[in-house]
Design a protein around this motif. Structure first.
Motif, PDB file in Angstrom:
ATOM      1  N   TRP A 207       0.853  -1.188   0.000  1.00  0.00           N
ATOM      2  CA  TRP A 207       0.000   0.000   0.000  1.00  0.00           C
ATOM      3  C   TRP A 207       0.891   1.241   0.000  1.00  0.00           C
ATOM      4  O   TRP A 207       1.890   1.300   0.714  1.00  0.00           O
ATOM      5  CB  TRP A 207      -0.897   0.025   1.240  1.00  0.00           C
ATOM      6  CG  TRP A 207      -1.979  -1.014   1.233  1.00  0.00           C
ATOM      7  CD1 TRP A 207      -1.915  -2.267   1.747  1.00  0.00           C
ATOM      8  CD2 TRP A 207      -3.294  -0.868   0.688  1.00  0.00           C
ATOM      9  NE1 TRP A 207      -3.093  -2.930   1.562  1.00  0.00           N
ATOM     10  CE2 TRP A 207      -3.972  -2.095   0.913  1.00  0.00           C
ATOM     11  CE3 TRP A 207      -3.971   0.167   0.041  1.00  0.00           C
ATOM     12  CZ2 TRP A 207      -5.293  -2.301   0.520  1.00  0.00           C
ATOM     13  CZ3 TRP A 207      -5.278  -0.042  -0.361  1.00  0.00           C
ATOM     14  CH2 TRP A 207      -5.922  -1.258  -0.128  1.00  0.00           C
TER      15      TRP A 207
ATOM     16  N   ILE B 205      -6.854   4.617  -9.847  1.00  0.00           N
ATOM     17  CA  ILE B 205      -6.551   4.363  -8.441  1.00  0.00           C
ATOM     18  C   ILE B 205      -7.850   4.493  -7.651  1.00  0.00           C
ATOM     19  O   ILE B 205      -8.740   5.262  -8.019  1.00  0.00           O
ATOM     20  CB  ILE B 205      -5.484   5.331  -7.868  1.00  0.00           C
ATOM     21  CG1 ILE B 205      -6.041   6.754  -7.737  1.00  0.00           C
ATOM     22  CG2 ILE B 205      -4.229   5.326  -8.708  1.00  0.00           C
ATOM     23  CD1 ILE B 205      -5.156   7.667  -6.918  1.00  0.00           C
ATOM     24  N   LEU B 206      -7.970   3.718  -6.568  1.00  0.00           N
ATOM     25  CA  LEU B 206      -9.123   3.791  -5.679  1.00  0.00           C
ATOM     26  C   LEU B 206      -8.633   4.135  -4.277  1.00  0.00           C
ATOM     27  O   LEU B 206      -8.058   3.290  -3.594  1.00  0.00           O
ATOM     28  CB  LEU B 206      -9.877   2.459  -5.659  1.00  0.00           C
ATOM     29  CG  LEU B 206     -10.631   2.072  -6.934  1.00  0.00           C
ATOM     30  CD1 LEU B 206     -11.320   0.731  -6.746  1.00  0.00           C
ATOM     31  CD2 LEU B 206     -11.643   3.135  -7.307  1.00  0.00           C
ATOM     32  N   PRO B 207      -8.803   5.375  -3.847  1.00  0.00           N
ATOM     33  CA  PRO B 207      -8.350   5.768  -2.505  1.00  0.00           C
ATOM     34  C   PRO B 207      -9.142   5.066  -1.408  1.00  0.00           C
ATOM     35  O   PRO B 207     -10.345   4.839  -1.536  1.00  0.00           O
ATOM     36  CB  PRO B 207      -8.613   7.278  -2.478  1.00  0.00           C
ATOM     37  CG  PRO B 207      -8.752   7.689  -3.911  1.00  0.00           C
ATOM     38  CD  PRO B 207      -9.356   6.510  -4.597  1.00  0.00           C
TER      39      PRO B 207
ATOM     40  N   TYR C 104      -9.390   7.742   3.673  1.00  0.00           N
ATOM     41  CA  TYR C 104      -9.103   9.177   3.601  1.00  0.00           C
ATOM     42  C   TYR C 104      -9.180   9.783   4.998  1.00  0.00           C
ATOM     43  O   TYR C 104     -10.081   9.489   5.779  1.00  0.00           O
ATOM     44  CB  TYR C 104     -10.108   9.868   2.681  1.00  0.00           C
ATOM     45  CG  TYR C 104      -9.952  11.378   2.626  1.00  0.00           C
ATOM     46  CD1 TYR C 104      -9.080  11.973   1.719  1.00  0.00           C
ATOM     47  CD2 TYR C 104     -10.671  12.200   3.489  1.00  0.00           C
ATOM     48  CE1 TYR C 104      -8.928  13.354   1.665  1.00  0.00           C
ATOM     49  CE2 TYR C 104     -10.530  13.578   3.451  1.00  0.00           C
ATOM     50  CZ  TYR C 104      -9.658  14.147   2.537  1.00  0.00           C
ATOM     51  OH  TYR C 104      -9.514  15.512   2.495  1.00  0.00           O
TER      52      TYR C 104
ATOM     53  N   THR D 135      -3.585   3.729  -1.044  1.00  0.00           N
ATOM     54  CA  THR D 135      -4.052   3.114  -2.285  1.00  0.00           C
ATOM     55  C   THR D 135      -3.042   2.106  -2.797  1.00  0.00           C
ATOM     56  O   THR D 135      -1.860   2.159  -2.447  1.00  0.00           O
ATOM     57  CB  THR D 135      -4.313   4.187  -3.370  1.00  0.00           C
ATOM     58  OG1 THR D 135      -4.989   3.585  -4.474  1.00  0.00           O
ATOM     59  CG2 THR D 135      -3.015   4.795  -3.866  1.00  0.00           C
ATOM     60  N   LYS D 136      -3.535   1.169  -3.600  1.00  0.00           N
ATOM     61  CA  LYS D 136      -2.684   0.324  -4.430  1.00  0.00           C
ATOM     62  C   LYS D 136      -2.907   0.761  -5.864  1.00  0.00           C
ATOM     63  O   LYS D 136      -4.036   1.036  -6.265  1.00  0.00           O
ATOM     64  CB  LYS D 136      -3.063  -1.150  -4.287  1.00  0.00           C
ATOM     65  CG  LYS D 136      -2.668  -1.793  -2.976  1.00  0.00           C
ATOM     66  CD  LYS D 136      -3.076  -3.271  -3.000  1.00  0.00           C
ATOM     67  CE  LYS D 136      -2.668  -3.964  -1.703  1.00  0.00           C
ATOM     68  NZ  LYS D 136      -3.058  -5.396  -1.705  1.00  0.00           N
ATOM     69  N   CYS D 137      -1.873   0.836  -6.645  1.00  0.00           N
ATOM     70  CA  CYS D 137      -2.039   1.279  -8.023  1.00  0.00           C
ATOM     71  C   CYS D 137      -0.848   0.813  -8.854  1.00  0.00           C
ATOM     72  O   CYS D 137       0.127   0.261  -8.323  1.00  0.00           O
ATOM     73  CB  CYS D 137      -2.180   2.795  -8.105  1.00  0.00           C
ATOM     74  SG  CYS D 137      -0.799   3.708  -7.408  1.00  0.00           S
TER      75      CYS D 137
ATOM     76  N   ILE E 206     -13.673   2.947   1.071  1.00  0.00           N
ATOM     77  CA  ILE E 206     -13.242   2.980  -0.334  1.00  0.00           C
ATOM     78  C   ILE E 206     -13.995   4.081  -1.067  1.00  0.00           C
ATOM     79  O   ILE E 206     -15.229   4.145  -1.005  1.00  0.00           O
ATOM     80  CB  ILE E 206     -13.500   1.631  -1.025  1.00  0.00           C
ATOM     81  CG1 ILE E 206     -12.773   0.507  -0.297  1.00  0.00           C
ATOM     82  CG2 ILE E 206     -13.069   1.673  -2.487  1.00  0.00           C
ATOM     83  CD1 ILE E 206     -13.145  -0.883  -0.798  1.00  0.00           C
TER      84      ILE E 206
ATOM     85  N   CYS F   5     -15.241   5.384  -4.462  1.00  0.00           N
ATOM     86  CA  CYS F   5     -15.472   4.757  -5.768  1.00  0.00           C
ATOM     87  C   CYS F   5     -16.505   5.567  -6.554  1.00  0.00           C
ATOM     88  O   CYS F   5     -17.677   5.173  -6.658  1.00  0.00           O
ATOM     89  CB  CYS F   5     -15.949   3.319  -5.552  1.00  0.00           C
ATOM     90  SG  CYS F   5     -16.008   2.334  -7.049  1.00  0.00           S
TER      91      CYS F   5
END
Length: 533
Positions: free
Chosen positions: A36, A65-67, A70, A82-84, A158, A160
């Motif tokens: 991450w 990317i999907l934060p 937060y 995030t993973k990206c 998430i 989205c």
């Protein structure tokens, strides 16, 4: 073993907006899917999380990317994980790790690559989204409901936003994983697709997601400015389409022009915004059983209607006390009544304010009741009723910042009168917002008539069962209501506030139970002396 250690061990690396760089080592770390990355954004000010995260996602395109998670850590600093892909981070580095909001405000970004791994943070966004989509799909009716998906509770932290084409594309891929677990390469077997309240501006796909059974599409309350932005769906035999609440609806001065523009994209269309194509030329108005505007007040209106008429149907209408404002107005008028029993019952309604039947106009003002005492007294003198909620139609007539005007019509029966047909009612309420997010009635206009039920219900046979008073458990929601009950119990019992609060807490804030408990304990000398200190 040595190779395994290389894969599992790592040292986090920080990319900074002060000196943006992205060398081979940093690129390799960014590409690892078991890690991450932490994004740190500066100069965020008072901007909303939605605006900030949406801008970051757009800046990473064409990658996605999907934060998650937060968090606003300081007034000018926020973070998310995030993973990206490595390419997404490279796109940000090329922009100097600086993004610009819609109003020109620049946000600076630092990224900690490899902040933590999947062992420490066991969160799988793809699986969570797929699970959420699984519960939003009705396999028997083949309906996929993506309404207001950004605020789907099961997504947890998430973010989205399917208003962004890339994210919607990703979500539909997850849909395959959620509802087509046995054959993920197949197209989605969907007949109806609902995408309301998502701020969608256009639909852009480069993949065949749906099979050719898709016939109904609901895009109400989005931001679509041109029907051409929906060209993706032209190859499907869409027969029913909803576009209410989109900017494109205001582009056309004539109804026929609007229909024709939509038909150019959807050639198989038979029904648009609930109206059969061709009926608009016959000047037939659009009719909805329940018209509640853009839907933002739907929950409040439904709660009010259910609450009010449940209280109204109690054995003692004194329970309505608290719903009317201190300066509230109430008037009641009777329409045509042919049934003998109805005529006998309505003789008790001494407040009939039907101006067409007034002989003595001096009573016109007298029958306009002001204040909750007079209103509730008049309502208590009327026979007990039971309202039939299934026959209700509700219209939102006006919506302001602190006022709502709604009209409710339907059928009701007199509960204790046997072989008495139901009557028709129409109530127009003006509801005002008060402190503690409470609402009260400031104006109530009631109209009754004895029109036969089958006439009003289109000759459909609906059986009205004679029931007792609906079950009602009083619940106190606000601080001010609790304070009023405390003062009331204190004045009746002379106990101090501490003990009054305890009695009400034990009674779940039911004032009648609290008073009954006090009287029982006081009778047997079981109330301690300190309760009166």
């Amino acid at each position: 073993m040595a190779k395994t250690e290389v894969v599992e061990n790592w040292e986090p690396l920080r990319l900074t907006h002060i000196k943006p760089s992205f060398n081979n080592e940093e690129s390799a770390l960014a590409a690892r899917q078991d890690l991450w990355h932490k994004f740190i954004l500066f100069n965020v000010g008072q901007y909303s999380a939605t605006e900030i995260l949406r801008t970051v996602i757009v800046a990473c395109e064409p990658e996605i990317i999907l934060p998650v998670m937060y968090k606003k850590e300081r007034p000018n600093k926020c973070t998310f994980l995030t993973k990206c892909s490595s390419s997404a981070i490279e796109n940000l580095v090329k922009q100097g790790l600086c993004i610009t909001l819609s109003n020109g405000q620049e946000l600076r970004i630092d990224i900690i690559l490899g902040y933590t791994d999947s062992q420490n943070l066991q969160l799988n966004p793809n699986r969570i989204i797929a699970q959420a989509l699984y519960y939003r799909y009705e396999p028997t009716k083949k309906v996929l409901n993506l309404d207001d998906f950004e605020n789907e509770k099961s997504l947890n932290s998430i973010y989205c936003p399917i208003s962004l084409p890339k994210v919607l594309h990703f979500v539909l891929r997850c849909t395959k994983m959620g509802i087509l677990s046995n054959n993920r390469d197949s197209r989605l077997p969907i007949r109806e697709l609902s995408l309301r309240y998502n701020e969608i501006t256009r639909i852009v796909f480069f993949e065949k997601f749906f099979n050719y059974h898709l016939t109904k599409l609901d895009l109400r309350h989005n931001q679509i400015a041109d029907v051409e932005y929906l060209r993706y769906f032209s190859e499907f035999k869409i027969s029913e389409l909803w576009l209410d609440g989109n900017p494109l609806c205001t582009k056309y001065s004539k109804c026929q022009d609007y229909v024709q523009a939509v038909k150019n994209v959807f050639p198989h269309l038979q029904k648009l915004d609930g109206i059969v194509i061709g009926m608009e030329q016959k000047f037939v108005p659009s009719i909805q059983s329940n018209f509640l505007g853009d839907g933002t007040s739907t929950c409040l209106i439904k709660q009010f209607v259910k609450h009010y008429f449940t209280l109204y149907d109690q054995n003692d209408r004194q329970v309505i006390n608290g719903l009317y404002d201190r300066d509230a107005l109430y008037s009641m008028s009777l329409g045509p009544i042919s049934n003998y029993i109805h005529k006998q019952l309505t003789k008790t309604f001494v407040t009939n304010r039907n101006l067409l039947k007034f002989v003595d106009y001096a009573k016109c003002q007298e029958f306009l009741l002001r204040g909750p005492e007079k209103i509730i007294s008049a309502l208590r003198n009327q026979p007990s009723t039971i309202h039939h909620f299934k026959t209700f139609h509700v219209d939102l007539l006006y919506e302001g910042e602190i006022h709502l005007a709604i009209s409710v019509q339907g059928m009701f029966s007199f509960r204790d009168i046997h072989q008495c047909p139901p009557m028709f009612f129409n109530r127009t309420f003006i509801i005002m917002k008060k402190e503690d997010n409470e609402y009260c009635i400031t104006n109530d206009q009631c109209y009754l008539d004895g029109t036969p039920a089958n006439t009003l219900l289109g000759n459909s046979e609906i059986k009205f069962e004679s029931k007792g008073a609906p079950k009602f458990i009083p619940t106190v929601f606000s601080v001010s209501e609790k304070e009023q009950l405390l003062i009331f119990l204190h004045e009746i019992t002379t106990m101090n506030m501490k003990f009054c609060h305890q009695y009400l807490e034990d009674a779940n804030w039911d004032i009648r139970t609290a008073i009954a408990t006090f009287m029982n304990m006081y009778t047997v000398n079981n109330v301690p002396p300190e309760a009166f200190v």
